[in-house]
Design a protein around this motif. Structure first.
Motif, PDB file in Angstrom:
ATOM      1  N   GLY A 191      -5.904   4.145   8.115  1.00 29.64           N
ATOM      2  CA  GLY A 191      -5.630   4.145   9.546  1.00 29.64           C
ATOM      3  C   GLY A 191      -4.715   5.267   9.968  1.00 29.64           C
ATOM      4  O   GLY A 191      -4.662   6.337   9.348  1.00 29.64           O
ATOM      5  N   LYS A 192      -3.935   5.036  11.028  1.00 32.48           N
ATOM      6  CA  LYS A 192      -3.106   6.084  11.609  1.00 32.48           C
ATOM      7  C   LYS A 192      -1.994   6.539  10.672  1.00 32.48           C
ATOM      8  O   LYS A 192      -1.488   7.651  10.811  1.00 32.48           O
ATOM      9  N   GLY A 193      -1.616   5.715   9.727  1.00 30.16           N
ATOM     10  CA  GLY A 193      -0.543   6.074   8.807  1.00 30.16           C
ATOM     11  C   GLY A 193      -1.016   6.735   7.528  1.00 30.16           C
ATOM     12  O   GLY A 193      -0.217   6.961   6.618  1.00 30.16           O
ATOM     13  N   ALA A 194      -2.301   7.058   7.448  1.00 33.31           N
ATOM     14  CA  ALA A 194      -2.826   7.679   6.226  1.00 33.31           C
ATOM     15  C   ALA A 194      -2.128   9.008   5.949  1.00 33.31           C
ATOM     16  O   ALA A 194      -1.753   9.738   6.870  1.00 33.31           O
ATOM     17  N   ALA A 195      -1.979   9.326   4.666  1.00 30.40           N
ATOM     18  CA  ALA A 195      -1.273  10.540   4.277  1.00 30.40           C
ATOM     19  C   ALA A 195      -2.128  11.775   4.493  1.00 30.40           C
ATOM     20  O   ALA A 195      -3.345  11.732   4.319  1.00 30.40           O
ATOM     21  N   PRO A 196      -1.509  12.889   4.870  1.00 27.97           N
ATOM     22  CA  PRO A 196      -2.242  14.158   4.879  1.00 27.97           C
ATOM     23  C   PRO A 196      -2.584  14.530   3.437  1.00 27.97           C
ATOM     24  O   PRO A 196      -1.830  14.226   2.517  1.00 27.97           O
ATOM     25  N   LEU A 214       6.864   4.523  -1.399  1.00 29.53           N
ATOM     26  CA  LEU A 214       6.949   5.752  -0.618  1.00 29.53           C
ATOM     27  C   LEU A 214       6.503   6.950  -1.457  1.00 29.53           C
ATOM     28  O   LEU A 214       7.000   7.162  -2.560  1.00 29.53           O
ATOM     29  N   THR A 215       5.578   7.729  -0.896  1.00 29.52           N
ATOM     30  CA  THR A 215       5.108   8.933  -1.565  1.00 29.52           C
ATOM     31  C   THR A 215       5.843  10.152  -1.021  1.00 29.52           C
ATOM     32  O   THR A 215       5.888  10.367   0.186  1.00 29.52           O
ATOM     33  N   VAL A 272       0.866  -1.175   0.000  1.00 25.78           N
ATOM     34  CA  VAL A 272       0.000   0.000   0.000  1.00 25.78           C
ATOM     35  C   VAL A 272       0.905   1.228   0.000  1.00 25.78           C
ATOM     36  O   VAL A 272       2.042   1.172   0.484  1.00 25.78           O
ATOM     37  N   THR A 273       0.416   2.329  -0.542  1.00 27.17           N
ATOM     38  CA  THR A 273       1.216   3.547  -0.585  1.00 27.17           C
ATOM     39  C   THR A 273       1.464   4.065   0.820  1.00 27.17           C
ATOM     40  O   THR A 273       0.543   4.262   1.601  1.00 27.17           O
ATOM     41  N   THR A 274       2.725   4.289   1.150  1.00 29.79           N
ATOM     42  CA  THR A 274       3.091   4.788   2.472  1.00 29.79           C
ATOM     43  C   THR A 274       3.604   6.224   2.350  1.00 29.79           C
ATOM     44  O   THR A 274       4.458   6.519   1.511  1.00 29.79           O
ATOM     45  N   ARG A 305       5.957  12.736   9.306  1.00 27.30           N
ATOM     46  CA  ARG A 305       5.540  12.736  10.722  1.00 27.30           C
ATOM     47  C   ARG A 305       6.658  12.255  11.637  1.00 27.30           C
ATOM     48  O   ARG A 305       6.891  12.806  12.703  1.00 27.30           O
ATOM     49  N   HIS A 306       7.318  11.178  11.244  1.00 23.99           N
ATOM     50  CA  HIS A 306       8.276  10.510  12.121  1.00 23.99           C
ATOM     51  C   HIS A 306       9.726  10.768  11.728  1.00 23.99           C
ATOM     52  O   HIS A 306      10.633  10.175  12.307  1.00 23.99           O
ATOM     53  N   GLY A 307       9.956  11.614  10.763  1.00 18.25           N
ATOM     54  CA  GLY A 307      11.317  11.876  10.293  1.00 18.25           C
ATOM     55  C   GLY A 307      11.255  12.733   9.033  1.00 18.25           C
ATOM     56  O   GLY A 307      10.341  13.512   8.846  1.00 18.25           O
ATOM     57  N   TYR A 308      12.248  12.550   8.180  1.00 19.42           N
ATOM     58  CA  TYR A 308      12.222  13.280   6.912  1.00 19.42           C
ATOM     59  C   TYR A 308      12.994  12.483   5.860  1.00 19.42           C
ATOM     60  O   TYR A 308      13.783  11.588   6.168  1.00 19.42           O
ATOM     61  N   VAL A 309      12.717  12.837   4.601  1.00 20.67           N
ATOM     62  CA  VAL A 309      13.328  12.175   3.455  1.00 20.67           C
ATOM     63  C   VAL A 309      14.240  13.158   2.745  1.00 20.67           C
ATOM     64  O   VAL A 309      13.871  14.314   2.528  1.00 20.67           O
TER      65      VAL A 309
END
Length: 400
Positions: free
Chosen positions: A222-227, A189-190, A166-168, A391-395
């Motif tokens: 769920g909780k990991g859905a993208a803004p 990864l998006t 699934v797209t994360t 949310r939890h870091g950066y790319v």
């Protein structure tokens, strides 16, 4: 099942494997053997054999109240690419996030009798369906879990491979903790609205890419859905970004789009559009994605590049996006890249965009030039160019 039906799906499966080899979706004997072994049509029994074994067809699993798919079994081409990225070996412990059953069966073939496969999905209906078809096809050793992947991995131990189907938008800390020291995470990864299937391995506390490929999946729930920040500039034209710092002034941008149009041509080759799009998306100072319906494109208001979404550069009152035109002097592809811009800042935005197009064509006109790094933890207040806050870091993405 009749002998004729068995022969039919056996031949179609063999044809599918040959086609996957031809398109470089699979390159290893192990992955080819897995596709040969697993009866894909048994996981989509309502579909014809031709559809089930078509290289680019998805198998629907569940739709929402509007009839839109929220769970599918991915196309064989994409599944092959991701399994090759994962490089699964016999005896490994593998977790799949996002379940349909078929991919878990392929993974079970790859890990063999000494390996362990767990498939997890947030939707109990999807997991129940996967469980039923896995049992019916003899893959009863695959473990199934219904839970939210954002937090569910905490009690599952470590895995040699984690594959998300699934797209994360982000990588939760629990996924990194669950990844073995020498493990590999493959996830679509998006970043700034564009998705790549990235094979990550550990690099100290970070994750660094070993490969990436173009990909498209249903979004994480769920909780990991993208803004999702999305505005309609008019019927059939949408602008979308996940970057909170990008201005989306609907009225001013809509007015700009309806106004004068500036064309600026780069003199640079337009080739490998997926790599080019990835480069400009990560290097534009204020990126969004412009989408337009075919009706709007046919009217001439917006270029065809926006049909599936194109990287756009926006300001408070102006917008610029990529296009192309025929120009045999720019290279073997025969196209030149350019920019369409609207609004009071059209010239400035077009100049910034065309400079990136020239940089791409001069320095990075090849596949695999990007190194993608995920850095967990708090991001600095100012990120470098080619970086995206999560949310939890950066790319960060470096071009080499």
């Amino acid at each position: 099942m009749t002998q004729l039906e068995t022969a039919d799906h056996g031949a179609l499966r063999a044809n599918m494997v040959r086609a996957l080899y031809k398109e470089d979706a699979i390159v290893s004997e192990a992955v080819a053997a897995a596709f040969t072994a697993v009866p894909r049509h048994r996981f989509g029994p309502d579909l014809s054999l031709e559809v089930a074994y078509d290289l680019h067809s998805v198998l629907p699993v569940k739709k929402d109240e509007h009839g839109l798919p929220i769970s599918v079994i991915s196309a064989p081409h994409l599944q092959g690419v991701m399994l090759e990225q994962a490089a699964i070996k016999p005896g490994m412990r593998v977790l799949e996030i996002g379940s349909g059953g078929y991919n878990a069966a392929l993974i079970q073939e790859l890990v063999g009798a000494d390996g362990e496969v767990t498939t997890l999905d947030i939707d109990p209906d999807v997991i129940d369906r996967a469980r039923r078809y896995l049992d019916d096809t003899g893959y009863d050793r695959v473990k199934t879990i219904a839970d939210d992947a954002e937090t569910a991995l905490a009690g599952l131990g470590t895995f040699d491979r984690i594959i998300a189907t699934v797209t994360t938008w982000d990588i939760p800390p629990s996924w990194i903790s669950a990844l073995a020291k020498d493990g590999r995470l493959v996830t679509p990864l998006t970043v700034c609205g564009t998705t790549r299937s990235v094979a990550f391995e550990r690099d100290g506390n970070d994750l660094v890419s070993r490969s990436y490929r173009l990909a498209s999946f249903v979004p994480m729930q769920g909780k990991g859905a993208a803004p999702d920040r999305k505005v309609m500039l008019r019927d059939g034209v949408a602008l979308q970004t996940d970057n909170e710092q990008v201005p989306l002034n609907t009225a001013e941008l809509a007015r700009a789009l309806e106004g004068d149009r500036l064309e600026k041509w780069s003199g640079a080759a337009y080739d490998m559009p997926d790599e080019l799009d990835w480069f400009v998306t990560l290097n534009l100072s204020s990126p969004a994605r412009l989408h337009a319906t075919q009706d709007v494109i046919a009217s001439g208001l917006v270029e065809p590049s926006a049909r599936l979404g194109v990287a756009a550069l926006v300001s408070e009152d102006s917008i610029a996006y990529r296009t192309r035109r025929t120009n045999p002097d720019t290279g073997t592809a025969g196209f030149e890249s350019g920019v369409i811009a609207h609004g009071p800042q059209a010239e400035q935005l077009a100049e910034q965009y065309t400079e990136l197009l020239r940089e791409w064509a001069t320095d990075y006109l090849r596949r695999g030039a990007a190194i993608i790094r995920y850095v967990p933890g708090a991001a600095p207040s100012t990120l470098p160019q080619g970086a995206a806050r999560k949310r939890h870091g950066y790319v960060t993405v470096a071009w080499v």
